[in-house]
Write a protein that holds these residues in place. Structure first.
Motif, PDB file in Angstrom:
ATOM      1  N   ASP A  66     -23.434 -18.892   1.673  1.00  0.00           N
ATOM      2  CA  ASP A  66     -23.436 -17.988   1.726  1.00  0.00           C
ATOM      3  C   ASP A  66     -22.317 -17.802   2.821  1.00  0.00           C
ATOM      4  N   GLY A  67     -21.933 -16.604   3.325  1.00  0.00           N
ATOM      5  CA  GLY A  67     -21.099 -16.480   3.872  1.00  0.00           C
ATOM      6  C   GLY A  67     -19.674 -16.053   3.644  1.00  0.00           C
ATOM      7  N   LYS A  68     -19.591 -15.710   1.830  1.00  0.00           N
ATOM      8  CA  LYS A  68     -18.460 -15.419   1.608  1.00  0.00           C
ATOM      9  C   LYS A  68     -18.312 -13.300   1.917  1.00  0.00           C
ATOM     10  N   MET A  69     -17.324 -12.785   2.781  1.00  0.00           N
ATOM     11  CA  MET A  69     -16.967 -12.231   2.996  1.00  0.00           C
ATOM     12  C   MET A  69     -16.864 -10.924   1.741  1.00  0.00           C
ATOM     13  N   LEU A  70     -16.531 -11.330   0.245  1.00  0.00           N
ATOM     14  CA  LEU A  70     -16.729 -10.328  -0.647  1.00  0.00           C
ATOM     15  C   LEU A  70     -18.376  -9.925  -0.878  1.00  0.00           C
ATOM     16  N   THR A  71     -19.642 -11.004  -0.496  1.00  0.00           N
ATOM     17  CA  THR A  71     -20.965 -10.961  -0.139  1.00  0.00           C
ATOM     18  C   THR A  71     -21.003  -9.862   0.637  1.00  0.00           C
ATOM     19  N   TYR A  72     -20.897 -10.137   1.630  1.00  0.00           N
ATOM     20  CA  TYR A  72     -20.153  -9.060   2.741  1.00  0.00           C
ATOM     21  C   TYR A  72     -20.276  -7.778   2.324  1.00  0.00           C
ATOM     22  N   ALA A  73     -18.655  -7.376   1.785  1.00  0.00           N
ATOM     23  CA  ALA A  73     -18.847  -6.338   1.050  1.00  0.00           C
ATOM     24  C   ALA A  73     -19.603  -5.602   0.147  1.00  0.00           C
ATOM     25  N   ALA A  74     -19.799  -6.767  -0.677  1.00  0.00           N
ATOM     26  CA  ALA A  74     -20.672  -5.915  -1.996  1.00  0.00           C
ATOM     27  C   ALA A  74     -22.118  -5.658  -1.168  1.00  0.00           C
ATOM     28  N   LEU A  75     -22.363  -5.839   0.182  1.00  0.00           N
ATOM     29  CA  LEU A  75     -23.719  -5.207   0.963  1.00  0.00           C
ATOM     30  C   LEU A  75     -23.709  -4.306   1.085  1.00  0.00           C
ATOM     31  N   VAL A  76     -22.167  -4.387   2.166  1.00  0.00           N
ATOM     32  CA  VAL A  76     -22.220  -2.342   2.514  1.00  0.00           C
ATOM     33  C   VAL A  76     -22.448  -1.746   2.130  1.00  0.00           C
ATOM     34  N   VAL A  77     -21.712  -2.193   0.541  1.00  0.00           N
ATOM     35  CA  VAL A  77     -21.601  -1.043  -0.877  1.00  0.00           C
ATOM     36  C   VAL A  77     -23.065  -0.924  -1.114  1.00  0.00           C
ATOM     37  N   ALA A  78     -23.733  -1.864  -1.249  1.00  0.00           N
ATOM     38  CA  ALA A  78     -24.794  -1.386  -1.938  1.00  0.00           C
ATOM     39  C   ALA A  78     -26.381  -0.675  -1.048  1.00  0.00           C
ATOM     40  N   CYS A  79     -26.189  -1.036  -0.061  1.00  0.00           N
ATOM     41  CA  CYS A  79     -27.016  -0.302   1.115  1.00  0.00           C
ATOM     42  C   CYS A  79     -26.809   0.834   1.600  1.00  0.00           C
ATOM     43  N   ALA A  80     -25.441   0.887   1.610  1.00  0.00           N
ATOM     44  CA  ALA A  80     -24.386   3.061   1.917  1.00  0.00           C
ATOM     45  C   ALA A  80     -25.037   2.575   0.054  1.00  0.00           C
ATOM     46  N   THR A  81     -24.596   3.220  -1.069  1.00  0.00           N
ATOM     47  CA  THR A  81     -25.557   3.502  -2.075  1.00  0.00           C
ATOM     48  C   THR A  81     -26.972   3.541  -2.064  1.00  0.00           C
ATOM     49  N   CYS A  82     -27.661   2.566  -1.624  1.00  0.00           N
ATOM     50  CA  CYS A  82     -29.544   2.903  -1.590  1.00  0.00           C
ATOM     51  C   CYS A  82     -29.803   3.630  -1.102  1.00  0.00           C
ATOM     52  N   GLN A  83     -28.889   4.382   0.817  1.00  0.00           N
ATOM     53  CA  GLN A  83     -29.048   5.185   1.961  1.00  0.00           C
ATOM     54  C   GLN A  83     -28.709   6.399   1.575  1.00  0.00           C
ATOM     55  N   TRP A  84     -27.762   6.596   0.477  1.00  0.00           N
ATOM     56  CA  TRP A  84     -27.535   7.885  -0.145  1.00  0.00           C
ATOM     57  C   TRP A  84     -28.386   8.573  -0.983  1.00  0.00           C
ATOM     58  N   VAL A  85     -29.369   7.171  -2.273  1.00  0.00           N
ATOM     59  CA  VAL A  85     -30.077   7.966  -2.896  1.00  0.00           C
ATOM     60  C   VAL A  85     -31.027   7.650  -1.823  1.00  0.00           C
ATOM     61  N   LEU A  86     -31.794   7.108  -1.254  1.00  0.00           N
ATOM     62  CA  LEU A  86     -33.077   7.533  -0.210  1.00  0.00           C
ATOM     63  C   LEU A  86     -32.544   9.051   0.980  1.00  0.00           C
ATOM     64  N   VAL A  87     -31.483   9.390   1.053  1.00  0.00           N
ATOM     65  CA  VAL A  87     -31.340  10.670   1.350  1.00  0.00           C
ATOM     66  C   VAL A  87     -30.919  11.933   0.648  1.00  0.00           C
ATOM     67  N   ARG A  88     -31.197  11.841  -0.165  1.00  0.00           N
ATOM     68  CA  ARG A  88     -30.758  12.616  -1.557  1.00  0.00           C
ATOM     69  C   ARG A  88     -29.412  13.175  -1.284  1.00  0.00           C
ATOM     70  N   GLY A  89     -28.470  12.413  -1.183  1.00  0.00           N
ATOM     71  CA  GLY A  89     -27.083  12.639  -0.699  1.00  0.00           C
ATOM     72  C   GLY A  89     -26.506  13.921  -1.799  1.00  0.00           C
ATOM     73  N   TRP A  90     -26.737  13.468  -3.258  1.00  0.00           N
ATOM     74  CA  TRP A  90     -26.351  14.260  -3.653  1.00  0.00           C
ATOM     75  C   TRP A  90     -26.522  15.852  -3.757  1.00  0.00           C
ATOM     76  N   LYS A  91     -27.547  16.117  -3.130  1.00  0.00           N
ATOM     77  CA  LYS A  91     -27.649  17.480  -2.869  1.00  0.00           C
ATOM     78  C   LYS A  91     -27.193  18.213  -2.014  1.00  0.00           C
ATOM     79  N   ALA A  92     -27.143  17.807  -1.113  1.00  0.00           N
ATOM     80  CA  ALA A  92     -25.740  17.930   0.167  1.00  0.00           C
ATOM     81  C   ALA A  92     -24.583  19.031   0.325  1.00  0.00           C
TER      82      ALA A  92
END
Length: 92
Positions: A66-92
């Motif tokens: 645990d604790g690799k910076m690449l994992t935390y970068a992937a965490l940010v990208v994955a959560c941002a993508t999930c956020q984009w899908v949940l708020v239907r960002g493609w329709k904005a």
């Protein structure tokens, strides 16, 4: 390692995903579309938290620790993508 140590390690493992999920949920109106209100805040936070935990688990499996910076970068990208899908960002 005692039971309290195990709980402490698990809480510290999940803390980045929980913090990111709560921040994204709190600021979803600022970064999302009007569709953000269609999902209750706790379901929104749970979805982002689940994606975050899954990403952290994949990081542990791939790199063996645990604790690799690449994992935390992937965490940010994955959560941002999930956020984009949940708020239907493609329709904005």
């Amino acid at each position: 390692m005692g039971p309290l140590d195990i709980v402490n390690h698990l809480l510290n493992f999940a803390a980045p995903a929980a913090a990111l999920a709560l921040l994204l949920t709190l600021f979803r109106r600022l970064i999302g579309a009007k569709a953000a209100a269609s999902l209750p805040w706790w379901r929104h936070a749970a979805a982002v938290f689940g994606v975050g935990i899954a990403t952290l688990l994949v990081g542990v499996v791939v790199w063996g620790r645990d604790g690799k910076m690449l994992t935390y970068a992937a965490l940010v990208v994955a959560c941002a993508t999930c956020q984009w899908v949940l708020v239907r960002g493609w329709k904005a």
